[in-house]
Design a protein around this motif. Structure first.
Motif, PDB file in Angstrom:
ATOM      1  N   MET A 146       7.327  -2.123  -2.260  1.00  0.00           N
ATOM      2  CA  MET A 146       6.927  -3.008  -0.934  1.00  0.00           C
ATOM      3  C   MET A 146       5.028  -2.377   0.086  1.00  0.00           C
ATOM      4  O   MET A 146       4.682  -1.488  -1.135  1.00  0.00           O
ATOM      5  CB  MET A 146       7.812  -1.491   0.388  1.00  0.00           C
ATOM      6  N   LYS A 147       5.099  -2.962   0.963  1.00  0.00           N
ATOM      7  CA  LYS A 147       3.898  -3.058   1.022  1.00  0.00           C
ATOM      8  C   LYS A 147       3.507  -2.007   2.088  1.00  0.00           C
ATOM      9  O   LYS A 147       4.843  -1.965   3.299  1.00  0.00           O
ATOM     10  CB  LYS A 147       3.319  -4.777   1.298  1.00  0.00           C
ATOM     11  N   ILE A 148       2.878  -1.607   1.357  1.00  0.00           N
ATOM     12  CA  ILE A 148       2.500   0.109   2.730  1.00  0.00           C
ATOM     13  C   ILE A 148       1.115  -0.345   2.513  1.00  0.00           C
ATOM     14  O   ILE A 148       0.160  -0.017   2.064  1.00  0.00           O
ATOM     15  CB  ILE A 148       2.822   1.020   2.229  1.00  0.00           C
ATOM     16  N   ALA A 149       0.457   0.172   4.600  1.00  0.00           N
ATOM     17  CA  ALA A 149      -0.942   0.116   5.235  1.00  0.00           C
ATOM     18  C   ALA A 149      -1.534   1.857   4.457  1.00  0.00           C
ATOM     19  O   ALA A 149      -0.676   2.591   4.442  1.00  0.00           O
ATOM     20  CB  ALA A 149      -0.756   0.194   6.182  1.00  0.00           C
ATOM     21  N   GLY A 150      -2.631   1.365   3.798  1.00  0.00           N
ATOM     22  CA  GLY A 150      -2.974   2.974   3.085  1.00  0.00           C
ATOM     23  C   GLY A 150      -4.677   2.358   3.092  1.00  0.00           C
ATOM     24  O   GLY A 150      -5.179   1.415   3.285  1.00  0.00           O
ATOM     25  N   ASP A 151      -5.742   3.327   2.732  1.00  0.00           N
ATOM     26  CA  ASP A 151      -6.946   3.711   1.910  1.00  0.00           C
ATOM     27  C   ASP A 151      -6.439   4.837   1.331  1.00  0.00           C
ATOM     28  O   ASP A 151      -6.572   5.199   1.404  1.00  0.00           O
ATOM     29  CB  ASP A 151      -7.678   4.025   3.825  1.00  0.00           C
ATOM     30  N   LEU A 152      -7.015   4.235  -0.319  1.00  0.00           N
ATOM     31  CA  LEU A 152      -6.818   4.834  -1.373  1.00  0.00           C
ATOM     32  C   LEU A 152      -7.611   6.046  -1.658  1.00  0.00           C
ATOM     33  O   LEU A 152      -8.422   6.575  -2.728  1.00  0.00           O
ATOM     34  CB  LEU A 152      -6.386   3.757  -3.068  1.00  0.00           C
ATOM     35  N   THR A 153      -8.923   6.187  -0.362  1.00  0.00           N
ATOM     36  CA  THR A 153      -9.762   7.396  -0.513  1.00  0.00           C
ATOM     37  C   THR A 153      -8.955   8.297   0.099  1.00  0.00           C
ATOM     38  O   THR A 153      -9.514   9.481   0.200  1.00  0.00           O
ATOM     39  CB  THR A 153     -11.018   6.968   0.141  1.00  0.00           C
ATOM     40  N   THR A 154      -7.779   8.255   0.887  1.00  0.00           N
ATOM     41  CA  THR A 154      -7.318   9.640   0.865  1.00  0.00           C
ATOM     42  C   THR A 154      -6.078  10.041   0.842  1.00  0.00           C
ATOM     43  O   THR A 154      -5.713   9.032  -0.072  1.00  0.00           O
ATOM     44  CB  THR A 154      -7.121   8.938   2.487  1.00  0.00           C
ATOM     45  N   GLU A 155      -5.161  11.073   0.636  1.00  0.00           N
ATOM     46  CA  GLU A 155      -4.217  11.766   0.217  1.00  0.00           C
ATOM     47  C   GLU A 155      -2.828  10.624   0.493  1.00  0.00           C
ATOM     48  O   GLU A 155      -2.067  10.194   0.144  1.00  0.00           O
ATOM     49  CB  GLU A 155      -3.278  13.204   0.682  1.00  0.00           C
ATOM     50  N   ASN A 156      -3.350   9.521   1.722  1.00  0.00           N
ATOM     51  CA  ASN A 156      -2.014   8.665   2.945  1.00  0.00           C
ATOM     52  C   ASN A 156      -1.941   7.819   1.801  1.00  0.00           C
ATOM     53  O   ASN A 156      -0.369   7.621   0.849  1.00  0.00           O
ATOM     54  CB  ASN A 156      -2.024   9.144   3.680  1.00  0.00           C
ATOM     55  N   GLY A 157      -3.161   6.635   1.223  1.00  0.00           N
ATOM     56  CA  GLY A 157      -2.948   5.952   0.380  1.00  0.00           C
ATOM     57  C   GLY A 157      -2.334   5.974  -1.166  1.00  0.00           C
ATOM     58  O   GLY A 157      -1.605   5.720  -1.906  1.00  0.00           O
ATOM     59  N   ARG A 158      -3.322   7.266  -1.581  1.00  0.00           N
ATOM     60  CA  ARG A 158      -2.603   7.715  -2.809  1.00  0.00           C
ATOM     61  C   ARG A 158      -1.276   7.846  -3.379  1.00  0.00           C
ATOM     62  O   ARG A 158      -1.047   7.847  -4.408  1.00  0.00           O
ATOM     63  CB  ARG A 158      -3.652   9.133  -3.494  1.00  0.00           C
ATOM     64  N   THR A 159      -0.716   8.631  -2.628  1.00  0.00           N
ATOM     65  CA  THR A 159       0.347   9.389  -2.557  1.00  0.00           C
ATOM     66  C   THR A 159       1.907   7.781  -2.307  1.00  0.00           C
ATOM     67  O   THR A 159       2.397   7.781  -2.459  1.00  0.00           O
ATOM     68  CB  THR A 159       1.485  10.083  -0.745  1.00  0.00           C
ATOM     69  N   ALA A 160       1.161   6.527  -1.389  1.00  0.00           N
ATOM     70  CA  ALA A 160       1.947   5.431  -1.719  1.00  0.00           C
ATOM     71  C   ALA A 160       1.972   4.725  -2.637  1.00  0.00           C
ATOM     72  O   ALA A 160       2.586   4.499  -3.009  1.00  0.00           O
ATOM     73  CB  ALA A 160       1.773   5.254   0.089  1.00  0.00           C
ATOM     74  N   GLN A 161       0.409   4.774  -3.351  1.00  0.00           N
ATOM     75  CA  GLN A 161       0.263   4.800  -4.810  1.00  0.00           C
ATOM     76  C   GLN A 161       0.911   5.249  -5.412  1.00  0.00           C
ATOM     77  O   GLN A 161       1.546   4.560  -6.708  1.00  0.00           O
ATOM     78  CB  GLN A 161      -0.779   4.895  -4.721  1.00  0.00           C
TER      79      GLN A 161
END
Length: 264
Positions: A146-161
């Motif tokens: 699914m498409k999830i908003a995030g920033d890959l420089t943060t733990e939030n974005g990396r977790t989604a990935q």
């Protein structure tokens, strides 16, 4: 040969100049009794667009960390000065001597601690997955594909990935919320505190949260500053402990988050 020698001299001069400028920034803090880049002032770096931590209301900068920084400056007998920056260049601003410290919901990490110093903690952050009410997502693991908003420089974005989501890059919380509301993405990982603040300002929102503590462990939030300024760290730590002991930090938390998130 003569030309090559001149080029080497020029290169050496550039290197020496760069080192001198960096040393000059550190020396400024060392040369005044306040141990700050500007005598009599405490310069704080933050985003200024991340409610309820730092944001503008009626043309005035406010938020949990803005008011906390004002109280810290008062305890130190200094005038607070705020410098806004985007997240991706915020921490680097410490190295460039743009500000004395960053107060911007920065979580303590072993990797960052190799390069920077932290104040004592003042907030304990728990992560949630923000989704629309009635979403087919019932568990964070459901976001695969699914498409999830995030920033890959943060733990939030990396977790989604890591969970297999297609991460849609966003610069911050408000942009992620807008994409969820418009249906362009299915959700976003963020702190429960940020959502508390959002919900307090938008009580009729159709967004809700799912617990993500299994995917992202509870994180400690603290101020960030240069390792080369232990004197300022000691002053900030002392002031923070005083503000925690007299209830100021808890009161600010309730004011901006609607609950006390300053305890483990």
């Amino acid at each position: 040969m003569h030309f090559r020698f001149k080029k080497l001299l020029l290169l050496a001069a550039v290197v020496v100049t760069g080192v001198s400028l960096a040393a000059c920034g550190n020396q400024k803090a060392a040369d005044n009794k306040d141990h700050t880049i500007q005598s009599g002032k405490l310069t704080i770096g933050l985003e200024g667009t991340y409610a309820p931590y730092s944001y503008h209301k009626d043309g005035k900068l406010t938020g949990f960390e803005v008011e906390l920084s004002r109280d810290l400056a008062k305890e130190l007998g200094l005038k607070p000065v705020f410098v806004q920056s985007k997240w991706d260049s915020l921490i680097a601003g410490i190295d460039a001597h743009k500000y004395d410290a960053v107060f911007n919901n920065v979580t303590v990490s072993a990797q960052r601690a190799k390069s920077y110093a932290y104040t004592v903690p003042y907030l304990y952050s728990k992560s949630v997955l923000i989704v629309k009410k009635g979403s087919t997502i019932k568990d964070p693991k459901d976001i695969k594909g699914m498409k999830i908003a995030g920033d890959l420089t943060t733990e939030n974005g990396r977790t989604a990935q890591k969970l297999g989501a297609n991460v849609v890059a966003v610069p911050g919380f408000s942009e992620a919320i807008s994409l969820i509301e418009s249906g362009q993405v299915k959700g976003a990982f963020n702190s429960r505190e940020a959502f508390y603040g959002f919900k307090q300002a938008n009580p009729n929102t159709d967004l809700t949260t799912l617990d993500a503590s299994k995917e992202i462990p509870s994180q400690t939030v603290a101020g960030v500053l240069s390792k080369d300024n232990p004197e300022l760290k000691a002053k900030l730590d002392k002031a923070l402990k005083k503000l925690e002991a007299n209830g100021t930090v808890s009161k600010l938390s309730v004011q901006f988050f609607g609950t006390d998130v300053t305890k483990k």
